[in-house]
Scaffold this active site. Sequence first.
Site, PDB file in Angstrom:
ATOM      1  N   ARG A 120      -8.659 -20.580  24.233  1.00  0.00           N
ATOM      2  CA  ARG A 120      -7.688 -20.888  25.522  1.00  0.00           C
ATOM      3  C   ARG A 120      -6.595 -21.930  25.389  1.00  0.00           C
ATOM      4  O   ARG A 120      -6.330 -22.578  26.109  1.00  0.00           O
ATOM      5  CB  ARG A 120      -8.726 -21.097  26.555  1.00  0.00           C
ATOM      6  N   LYS A 142       8.502 -19.451  25.392  1.00  0.00           N
ATOM      7  CA  LYS A 142       8.091 -18.147  25.971  1.00  0.00           C
ATOM      8  C   LYS A 142       7.362 -17.613  24.511  1.00  0.00           C
ATOM      9  O   LYS A 142       8.233 -17.631  23.259  1.00  0.00           O
ATOM     10  CB  LYS A 142       9.441 -17.324  26.014  1.00  0.00           C
ATOM     11  N   GLU A 184      23.483 -14.746  19.065  1.00  0.00           N
ATOM     12  CA  GLU A 184      22.559 -15.517  20.243  1.00  0.00           C
ATOM     13  C   GLU A 184      23.179 -16.756  20.543  1.00  0.00           C
ATOM     14  O   GLU A 184      23.274 -17.249  21.739  1.00  0.00           O
ATOM     15  CB  GLU A 184      21.026 -15.542  19.555  1.00  0.00           C
ATOM     16  N   LYS A 212      19.590 -25.316  26.032  1.00  0.00           N
ATOM     17  CA  LYS A 212      18.538 -24.658  26.579  1.00  0.00           C
ATOM     18  C   LYS A 212      17.364 -25.296  26.936  1.00  0.00           C
ATOM     19  O   LYS A 212      16.783 -25.268  27.792  1.00  0.00           O
ATOM     20  CB  LYS A 212      18.051 -23.905  25.089  1.00  0.00           C
ATOM     21  N   GLU A 222      11.380 -19.312  34.430  1.00  0.00           N
ATOM     22  CA  GLU A 222      12.607 -18.094  34.669  1.00  0.00           C
ATOM     23  C   GLU A 222      12.449 -17.908  36.185  1.00  0.00           C
ATOM     24  O   GLU A 222      12.515 -16.619  36.564  1.00  0.00           O
ATOM     25  CB  GLU A 222      12.306 -17.289  33.963  1.00  0.00           C
ATOM     26  N   ARG A 226      16.782 -20.188  34.384  1.00  0.00           N
ATOM     27  CA  ARG A 226      16.775 -19.455  32.793  1.00  0.00           C
ATOM     28  C   ARG A 226      16.996 -18.043  32.647  1.00  0.00           C
ATOM     29  O   ARG A 226      17.129 -17.902  31.568  1.00  0.00           O
ATOM     30  CB  ARG A 226      15.214 -19.941  32.629  1.00  0.00           C
ATOM     31  N   ASN A 230      19.769 -14.895  29.621  1.00  0.00           N
ATOM     32  CA  ASN A 230      19.878 -13.648  29.177  1.00  0.00           C
ATOM     33  C   ASN A 230      21.286 -12.933  29.255  1.00  0.00           C
ATOM     34  O   ASN A 230      21.554 -11.594  29.075  1.00  0.00           O
ATOM     35  CB  ASN A 230      18.782 -12.583  29.677  1.00  0.00           C
ATOM     36  N   HIS A 233      22.240  -9.793  27.582  1.00  0.00           N
ATOM     37  CA  HIS A 233      21.013  -9.005  26.972  1.00  0.00           C
ATOM     38  C   HIS A 233      20.699  -7.843  27.723  1.00  0.00           C
ATOM     39  O   HIS A 233      19.670  -7.167  27.169  1.00  0.00           O
ATOM     40  CB  HIS A 233      19.849 -10.175  27.029  1.00  0.00           C
ATOM     41  N   HIS A 237      18.925  -5.079  25.336  1.00  0.00           N
ATOM     42  CA  HIS A 237      17.747  -4.620  25.457  1.00  0.00           C
ATOM     43  C   HIS A 237      17.736  -3.015  25.632  1.00  0.00           C
ATOM     44  O   HIS A 237      16.915  -2.400  25.281  1.00  0.00           O
ATOM     45  CB  HIS A 237      17.070  -5.346  26.902  1.00  0.00           C
ATOM     46  N   HIS A 257      19.548  -7.630  16.557  1.00  0.00           N
ATOM     47  CA  HIS A 257      19.462  -8.365  17.784  1.00  0.00           C
ATOM     48  C   HIS A 257      20.914  -9.010  18.434  1.00  0.00           C
ATOM     49  O   HIS A 257      21.476  -8.562  19.367  1.00  0.00           O
ATOM     50  CB  HIS A 257      18.347  -8.933  18.060  1.00  0.00           C
TER      51      HIS A 257
HETATM   52  N1  GLY Z   1      15.342 -16.146  25.422  1.00  0.00           N
HETATM   53  C1  GLY Z   1      15.622 -16.557  26.560  1.00  0.00           C
HETATM   54  C2  GLY Z   1      14.629 -17.792  27.182  1.00  0.00           C
HETATM   55  O1  GLY Z   1      13.951 -18.387  26.345  1.00  0.00           O
HETATM   56  O2  GLY Z   1      14.356 -17.963  28.285  1.00  0.00           O
END
Ligand code: GLY
Length: 355
Positions: A120, A142, A184, A212, A222, A226, A230, A233, A237, A257
């Site tokens: 956990r 993430k 990126e 960031k 997000e 946040r 993207n 992206h 994607h 990517h």
């Molecule tokens: N890669 C986008 C984020 O971390 O929110």
Amino acid sequence: MTSDLSSAPPLTRVPVDLGDRSYEIVIGHGARHLVSEFIPASARRAAIVTQRNIGVVVDPGIPSQIFYMEDGEEAKSLATIAELSRAFVSFGLTRADVVIAVGGGVVTDAAGFAAACYHRGVGLINVSTSMLGQVDAAIGGKTAVNLPEGKNLVGAFWQPIAVLCDTETLVTLPERERRSGCGEMAKYAFLGVENLDQLSIEEQIAACARLKAEVVSEDEREGNRRMLLNYGHTLAHALEAAGFADGPGREGIDLRHGEAVAIGLLFAAHLARLLGRIDDARVARHYEVVRSYGLPTALPVGVNHGELLRLMGHDKKATDGLLFILDGPRGAEIVRGVPDEAVLAALALVSVAGH
Ligand code: GLY
């Protein structure tokens, strides 16, 4: 890999402010050597998760064992999480111990998710060895693995104890990987990092990490800001979902990517221009930044625009029709309800080589 820290520039430390889960991003030559500084006092052993070809050694200063993952997006799977977890049990890892992820985004995403689930939740330190990881994937908590139905569909927010971005490890990256990481990075030039392309590589990484960190501190889950990370992206994607990027390649087209993100940035600029949000000079600035990194500036021939349009509607951020992050007078914003015709027109514009 050896490092002479006496002649290296000082390390940059960027705080990620998340209350009692706050942590530091340490950026610079030899940052990996700081790993022992961040080992929790409770930890008796460290599970180091990496890939055989990474070749970056860390010394946690406590008993440790290395666990290897396979390479590539396919390794970001629930099967890998099960394998790692079972190996952690054999090693005797407990919740008081620590997982150290050493690698690029594939490793930090999967090892991070294993750390989030195992007992956990066990402490996690990310030692990021790729450009893409250092400016994005390793920061912000993430973690995820892929399903056959799509990328990053099963995951958790699990903040690390620290992120070590060792710029020395970038030297050994294959040229195309390094350039892909720059895709990126390029997005940050339109999210508030001024004159990004004029900074040294270490300053660029630090500036992107700082931005960031600020965004994650403000909107960890997000809900809003946040999502701006993207930028570029939505198309990337769709290219990945169509099999044209970040995979084995379809019809001879296999974009990395960051290359797909670079094309996605230019597509987003054209779309913003068509919607009257930015002017030609701002579109030209997008081309200037993408070109400065030697990244592709046009969609490959043979990609079906109708298919991309359909896939963009399935993006997991698009809960309510077509949603894009678009530049505008107030900077990048979330824009909903974009008409299909404008999207198709922007795809046509970004298909013209040498724009
Ligand atoms: N890669 C986008 C984020 O971390 O929110």
